[in-house]
Scaffold this motif. Structure first.
Motif, short mmCIF file in Angstrom:
data_model
loop_
_atom_site.label_atom_id
_atom_site.label_comp_id
_atom_site.label_asym_id
_atom_site.label_seq_id
_atom_site.Cartn_x
_atom_site.Cartn_y
_atom_site.Cartn_z
N GLY A 104 0.81 -1.21 0.00
CA GLY A 104 0.00 0.00 0.00
C GLY A 104 0.84 1.26 0.00
O GLY A 104 0.53 2.23 -0.71
N VAL A 105 1.92 1.25 0.77
CA VAL A 105 2.82 2.40 0.82
C VAL A 105 3.51 2.60 -0.53
O VAL A 105 3.67 3.73 -1.01
CB VAL A 105 3.86 2.23 1.95
CG1 VAL A 105 4.92 3.32 1.90
CG2 VAL A 105 3.16 2.24 3.31
N LEU A 106 3.92 1.50 -1.15
CA LEU A 106 4.56 1.58 -2.47
C LEU A 106 3.65 2.22 -3.51
O LEU A 106 4.07 3.09 -4.29
CB LEU A 106 4.95 0.18 -2.95
CG LEU A 106 6.35 -0.33 -2.63
CD1 LEU A 106 6.49 -1.77 -3.13
CD2 LEU A 106 7.43 0.55 -3.21
N LEU A 107 2.37 1.81 -3.51
CA LEU A 107 1.45 2.36 -4.50
C LEU A 107 1.19 3.84 -4.24
O LEU A 107 1.14 4.64 -5.18
CB LEU A 107 0.12 1.59 -4.49
CG LEU A 107 -0.86 2.01 -5.58
CD1 LEU A 107 -0.28 1.76 -6.97
CD2 LEU A 107 -2.20 1.30 -5.43
N ALA A 108 1.05 4.22 -2.97
CA ALA A 108 0.86 5.64 -2.64
C ALA A 108 2.06 6.46 -3.10
O ALA A 108 1.91 7.55 -3.66
CB ALA A 108 0.62 5.80 -1.14
N ALA A 109 3.26 5.92 -2.85
CA ALA A 109 4.48 6.62 -3.29
C ALA A 109 4.53 6.72 -4.81
O ALA A 109 4.89 7.77 -5.36
CB ALA A 109 5.72 5.87 -2.77
N LEU A 139 10.87 7.03 -13.97
CA LEU A 139 11.54 5.74 -13.80
C LEU A 139 11.36 5.23 -12.37
O LEU A 139 11.14 4.05 -12.13
CB LEU A 139 13.03 5.88 -14.12
CG LEU A 139 13.45 5.74 -15.58
CD1 LEU A 139 14.94 5.97 -15.72
CD2 LEU A 139 13.07 4.38 -16.14
N ALA A 140 11.47 6.16 -11.40
CA ALA A 140 11.26 5.78 -10.00
C ALA A 140 9.82 5.32 -9.79
O ALA A 140 9.56 4.35 -9.07
CB ALA A 140 11.58 6.95 -9.08
N ALA A 141 8.87 6.01 -10.43
CA ALA A 141 7.46 5.62 -10.33
C ALA A 141 7.25 4.23 -10.93
O ALA A 141 6.52 3.40 -10.37
CB ALA A 141 6.57 6.64 -11.03
N ALA A 142 7.88 3.97 -12.07
CA ALA A 142 7.75 2.66 -12.72
C ALA A 142 8.32 1.56 -11.83
O ALA A 142 7.75 0.46 -11.74
CB ALA A 142 8.46 2.68 -14.07
N LEU A 143 9.44 1.84 -11.16
CA LEU A 143 10.05 0.85 -10.26
C LEU A 143 9.11 0.55 -9.08
O LEU A 143 8.91 -0.61 -8.72
CB LEU A 143 11.40 1.36 -9.75
CG LEU A 143 12.14 0.45 -8.76
CD1 LEU A 143 12.42 -0.92 -9.37
CD2 LEU A 143 13.43 1.11 -8.29
N CYS A 144 8.54 1.61 -8.49
CA CYS A 144 7.59 1.41 -7.38
C CYS A 144 6.39 0.58 -7.83
O CYS A 144 5.95 -0.34 -7.13
CB CYS A 144 7.10 2.76 -6.85
SG CYS A 144 8.32 3.68 -5.89
N PHE A 145 5.87 0.88 -9.03
CA PHE A 145 4.69 0.18 -9.51
C PHE A 145 5.01 -1.28 -9.84
O PHE A 145 4.19 -2.17 -9.61
CB PHE A 145 4.12 0.88 -10.73
CG PHE A 145 2.75 0.41 -11.12
CD1 PHE A 145 1.66 0.66 -10.29
CD2 PHE A 145 2.54 -0.29 -12.29
CE1 PHE A 145 0.39 0.22 -10.62
CE2 PHE A 145 1.27 -0.74 -12.64
CZ PHE A 145 0.19 -0.48 -11.80
N ALA A 146 6.21 -1.51 -10.38
CA ALA A 146 6.62 -2.88 -10.68
C ALA A 146 6.74 -3.71 -9.40
O ALA A 146 6.27 -4.85 -9.33
CB ALA A 146 7.96 -2.88 -11.43
#
Length: 297
Positions: free
Chosen positions: A78-83, A157-164
């Protein structure tokens, strides 16, 4: 699963990606004028209320939805998706919808690359080749020596890494927890982590922008509901390629509404990234199909 269901799911997936693209445009408009964390916090308030309402109406109620032996991982998801949402909206402000989405389109490649260390899945040389080709596409979009070393280029890129990572951990907890449990903790963990900094960074909002905020909250919940229905109607591998249409829709909105430009190198790079991503999806689907046939008597 019928062919008619798959067709309906594909149409619903296209609608969902369009709604997500409109959301991105509204998020960019609001984040141009207000703090990003505050905007996403308000969105998560509505999302959490929606999640809790769904949980209360499901079998077993809130207690059943919240029950998990993987609480730490569920909260981290949940924290990852919010970030990811906060970082991606910041990317819209810094780079625009076109370029931010072109870079973010690499997330399926990151999922493929990280599926080994995170889930213990084997990644063959064909998929590793596709991953390498996809990241060449990212370099084409960012044009080394021009954008690639700017901090703004690293944001999507950071957003893509979090979403992955979020996607991989969702698959991991899905081995034990139901989709309802994962959905519940996605909303609850996100709202808990965003509320303190969001309230601290609160800014007064104009009545017109409150209207846009209300639209963003309602459309986000509707899109999530549509996405749930999509995966109820068809296998993920059948509909996932159509998620790439969000790049097309978001780019069109960026061009028409925000006056962004679509450069030839961005088109070429995005085509390389999407092509590589589609290949990894194809390989994953074929591999799953072969495993299924081997299990048949």
């Amino acid at each position: 699963m019928t062919e008619q269901n798959t067709r309906a799911a594909i149409l619903l997936m296209i609608l969902t990606t369009f709604i997500f693209s409109v959301q991105d445009a509204v998020s960019r408009h609001l984040a141009d004028n207000y703090n990003v964390i505050m905007i996403i916090m308000i969105r998560y308030w509505f999302f959490a209320a929606f999640v809790i309402t769904v949980a209360m109406r499901s079998a077993g109620g809130l207690r059943a939805a919240a029950r998990t032996r993987l609480l730490g991982i569920q909260i981290f998801r949940g924290v990852l998706l919010a970030a990811e949402v906060c970082i991606m909206v910041l990317g819209f402000v810094l780079l625009g919808l076109v370029e931010a989405h072109a870079v973010f389109a690499c997330y399926p490649l990151l999922i493929a690359a990280l599926s080994g260390p995170v889930l213990g899945e084997s990644v063959g040389w064909r998929r590793w080749t596709a991953i390498a080709v996809g990241f060449i596409g990212i370099l084409v979009i960012l044009r080394p020596g021009f954008h690639v070393f700017a901090p703004a280029a690293l944001v999507p890129l950071a957003a893509a890494l979090c979403f992955a990572l979020y996607g991989l951990l969702t698959r991991y907890v899905g081995r034990e927890d139901s989709a309802a449990t994962s959905f519940f903790w996605t909303g609850v963990a996100g709202v808990v982590v965003l509320t303190p900094p969001g309230l601290w960074l609160w800014e007064p909002m104009s009545p017109a922008d409150w209207g846009w905020m209300a639209f963003l909250c309602v459309s986000a919940s509707f899109a999530l509901y549509c996405l749930i229905k999509v995966y109820e109607m068809a296998e993920a591998s059948a509909v996932q390629p159509f998620a790439y249409l969000q790049l097309v829709f978001a780019s069109a909105i960026g061009l028409l509404v925000f006056g962004e430009t679509l450069e030839p190198m961005t088109i070429l790079g995005a085509a390389i990234v999407v092509g590589a991503g589609l290949f990894t999806l194809f390989r994953a689907r074929r591999k799953a199909s072969l495993k299924h046939h081997r299990r048949l008597p």
